[in-house]
Write a protein that holds these residues in place. Structure first.
Motif, short mmCIF file in Angstrom:
data_model
loop_
_atom_site.label_atom_id
_atom_site.label_comp_id
_atom_site.label_asym_id
_atom_site.label_seq_id
_atom_site.Cartn_x
_atom_site.Cartn_y
_atom_site.Cartn_z
N ASN A 31 0.93 -0.83 0.19
CA ASN A 31 -0.28 -0.07 -0.12
C ASN A 31 0.92 1.28 0.08
O ASN A 31 0.70 2.61 -0.53
N HIS A 32 2.00 0.90 0.12
CA HIS A 32 3.18 2.34 -0.17
C HIS A 32 3.36 3.43 -1.22
O HIS A 32 3.70 3.58 -1.56
N ALA A 33 2.82 2.32 -2.41
CA ALA A 33 3.64 1.89 -3.45
C ALA A 33 2.79 3.57 -4.10
O ALA A 33 3.11 4.51 -4.79
N TYR A 34 1.23 4.01 -4.07
CA TYR A 34 0.31 4.65 -4.37
C TYR A 34 1.03 6.26 -3.20
O TYR A 34 0.77 7.22 -3.80
N ALA A 35 1.27 6.26 -1.80
CA ALA A 35 1.71 7.33 -1.22
C ALA A 35 2.98 7.15 -2.23
O ALA A 35 3.55 8.57 -2.27
N PHE A 36 4.04 6.67 -2.40
CA PHE A 36 5.40 7.24 -2.81
C PHE A 36 5.52 7.30 -4.58
O PHE A 36 5.91 7.88 -5.03
N GLY A 37 4.01 6.60 -5.29
CA GLY A 37 4.31 7.17 -6.85
C GLY A 37 3.00 7.33 -7.52
O GLY A 37 2.62 7.46 -8.71
N GLY A 38 2.20 7.53 -6.39
CA GLY A 38 0.26 7.62 -7.14
C GLY A 38 -0.11 6.52 -8.20
O GLY A 38 1.14 5.01 -7.85
N PRO A 39 -0.69 6.58 -8.66
CA PRO A 39 -1.39 5.35 -9.69
C PRO A 39 -0.60 4.48 -10.80
O PRO A 39 -0.79 3.12 -10.47
N GLU A 40 -0.14 5.43 -11.02
CA GLU A 40 1.42 4.70 -12.08
C GLU A 40 1.84 3.85 -11.49
O GLU A 40 2.37 2.44 -11.40
N MET A 41 2.36 4.00 -10.00
CA MET A 41 3.34 2.83 -9.51
C MET A 41 2.85 2.00 -8.53
O MET A 41 3.15 0.71 -8.68
N ALA A 42 1.12 2.26 -7.90
CA ALA A 42 0.03 1.13 -7.39
C ALA A 42 -0.04 0.41 -8.50
O ALA A 42 0.24 -1.04 -8.20
N ILE A 43 0.20 0.82 -9.50
CA ILE A 43 -0.19 0.08 -11.01
C ILE A 43 0.58 -0.82 -11.32
O ILE A 43 0.39 -2.56 -11.49
N ASN A 44 2.34 -0.38 -11.29
CA ASN A 44 2.73 -1.16 -11.99
C ASN A 44 3.63 -2.49 -10.38
O ASN A 44 3.62 -3.34 -11.32
N THR A 45 3.10 -1.46 -9.55
CA THR A 45 3.68 -2.71 -8.35
C THR A 45 2.65 -3.93 -8.31
O THR A 45 3.17 -5.25 -8.18
N VAL A 46 1.29 -3.94 -8.25
CA VAL A 46 0.05 -4.60 -8.81
C VAL A 46 0.20 -5.27 -9.78
O VAL A 46 -0.02 -7.08 -10.01
N GLU A 47 0.91 -4.80 -11.00
CA GLU A 47 1.21 -5.66 -12.18
C GLU A 47 1.96 -7.07 -12.35
O GLU A 47 1.66 -7.74 -11.98
N ASN A 48 3.36 -6.11 -11.56
CA ASN A 48 4.51 -7.13 -11.22
C ASN A 48 3.94 -8.30 -9.90
O ASN A 48 4.32 -9.44 -10.27
N PHE A 49 3.29 -7.74 -9.02
CA PHE A 49 2.74 -9.36 -8.31
C PHE A 49 2.43 -10.56 -8.56
O PHE A 49 2.93 -11.32 -8.83
N PHE A 50 1.59 -9.36 -9.36
CA PHE A 50 0.33 -10.84 -9.91
C PHE A 50 0.45 -11.40 -11.54
O PHE A 50 0.03 -12.35 -11.99
N ASP A 51 1.86 -10.43 -11.92
CA ASP A 51 1.65 -10.36 -13.71
C ASP A 51 0.90 -10.42 -14.46
O ASP A 51 0.86 -11.83 -14.78
N ILE A 52 -0.31 -10.33 -14.28
CA ILE A 52 -1.19 -9.66 -15.14
C ILE A 52 -0.80 -7.79 -15.81
O ILE A 52 -0.73 -6.98 -14.91
N PRO A 53 -1.83 -8.11 -16.50
CA PRO A 53 -1.88 -6.75 -16.93
C PRO A 53 -3.49 -5.67 -17.01
O PRO A 53 -4.19 -6.37 -16.43
N LEU A 54 -3.04 -4.64 -16.19
CA LEU A 54 -4.09 -3.92 -14.90
C LEU A 54 -4.76 -2.74 -16.67
O LEU A 54 -3.56 -2.03 -16.00
#
Length: 312
Positions: free
Chosen positions: A116-139
């Motif tokens: 949940n720190h990804a959004y605080a560090f880099g907004g939606p872009e960083m949150a999306i890229n982090t979750v994409e990497n976690f699940f290995d899927i495109p968002l």
């Protein structure tokens, strides 16, 4: 008799035109509200999808829904993180909540931290890229909801009804087990409690989904039409998304049937513990891979036989 039928016919036509005119007004107001919510983002940094999803061809797509606990000048962290995949051919949806304390790589910073720190560090872009990497899927799309704005939306609707599975106290409120009628402040408190819940973040995520579902159901009532301006104004102030109005309309048209067949996926293991004095949730790799495979199959990226082979 002809005169009576003519009067009735003209009356129906007049009412129909009035409703149609009001419907057009709502349509334009909705378009304006969505424009105010629109937050375009740069998706060229993602390597999970070579070309953008084609919603006209009804390709499977994925959303990232984030509840941001933003207070005052604080940018906020995503206390609620939900991935939703939609497959129109199967007419189905899959939803999975990622606990906020999940330990993972924060893509773009090269560090390991709570997801949940990804959004605080880099907004939606960083949150999306982090979750994409976690699940290995495109968002493909994101939607953020300001949790503080929940209370305004709920109050505009005149309150919401939820069913609590347990009795608890939080934020100055005593919540009984069973059906509850909540105003905005109570709904916010109901959605925030986690320490008294034996399921922790997973239990809180369920309550937050309850509030979202209740808002949607209440908003769909015919009686709320007269509140449309206030509702749209509240949504415009508290919701952000990279969806355009046209994309929303196309998704509603091409993917609507999928909402009737929804499956919730969960992490069943308890991998909580401390690292360097900080508490994290360590999701077992086999569980992460299992959910990842399920989502990839649903998006048509992976064949179901690969899931079976991975689980053997």
């Amino acid at each position: 008799m002809k005169k009576v039928l003519l009067i009735i016919g003209l009356s129906v036509l007049t009412v129909g035109l009035a409703i149609g005119g009001y419907g057009f007004y709502i349509y334009k107001s909705m378009q304006s509200a969505v424009d105010s919510m629109h937050q375009p983002i740069d998706r060229t940094k993602s390597d999970k999808r070579e070309v953008a999803v084609d919603i006209d061809s009804q390709e499977p797509l994925a959303f990232l829904l984030m509840g941001v606990d933003e207070r005052g000048a604080d940018k906020g962290r995503t206390d609620t993180i939900i991935v939703i995949t939609v497959n129109p051919e199967e007419e189905s949806m899959k939803m999975v909540s990622i606990p906020r304390d999940t330990y993972t790589e924060i893509v773009g910073r090269g560090t390991m931290d709570k997801i949940n720190h990804a959004y605080a560090f880099g907004g939606p872009e960083m949150a999306i890229n982090t979750v994409e990497n976690f699940f290995d899927i495109p968002l493909d799309y994101f939607v953020t909801i300001n949790m503080e704005g929940f209370k305004e939306i709920v109050d505009v609707l005149g309150g919401v009804s939820v069913e609590s599975e347990m009795a608890f106290s939080y934020g100055g409120y005593d919540f009984d087990e069973g059906i509850l009628e909540l105003d905005g402040e109570a709904a916010l408190a109901y959605s925030r409690m986690r320490y008294e819940d034996p399921r922790g973040d997973l239990g809180r995520n369920d309550r937050q989904r309850q509030i979202i579902d209740a808002i949607i159901k209440e908003g769909a009532q015919f009686s709320t039409i007269t509140k449309a301006d206030d509702i749209l104004d509240s949504l415009g102030k508290n919701v952000a998304t990279n969806l355009t109005f046209d994309e929303m309309m196309k998704i509603q048209s091409n993917y609507a049937k999928a909402r009737h067949n929804s499956e919730t996926l969960e992490f069943s293991g308890n991998g909580g513990g401390k690292k360097d004095g900080i508490w994290y949730l360590f999701v077992p790799e086999e569980e992460r891979e299992h959910v990842s495979h399920e989502l990839r199959v649903h998006l048509g990226i992976e064949d179901s036989s690969e899931v079976a082979a991975a689980e053997e």
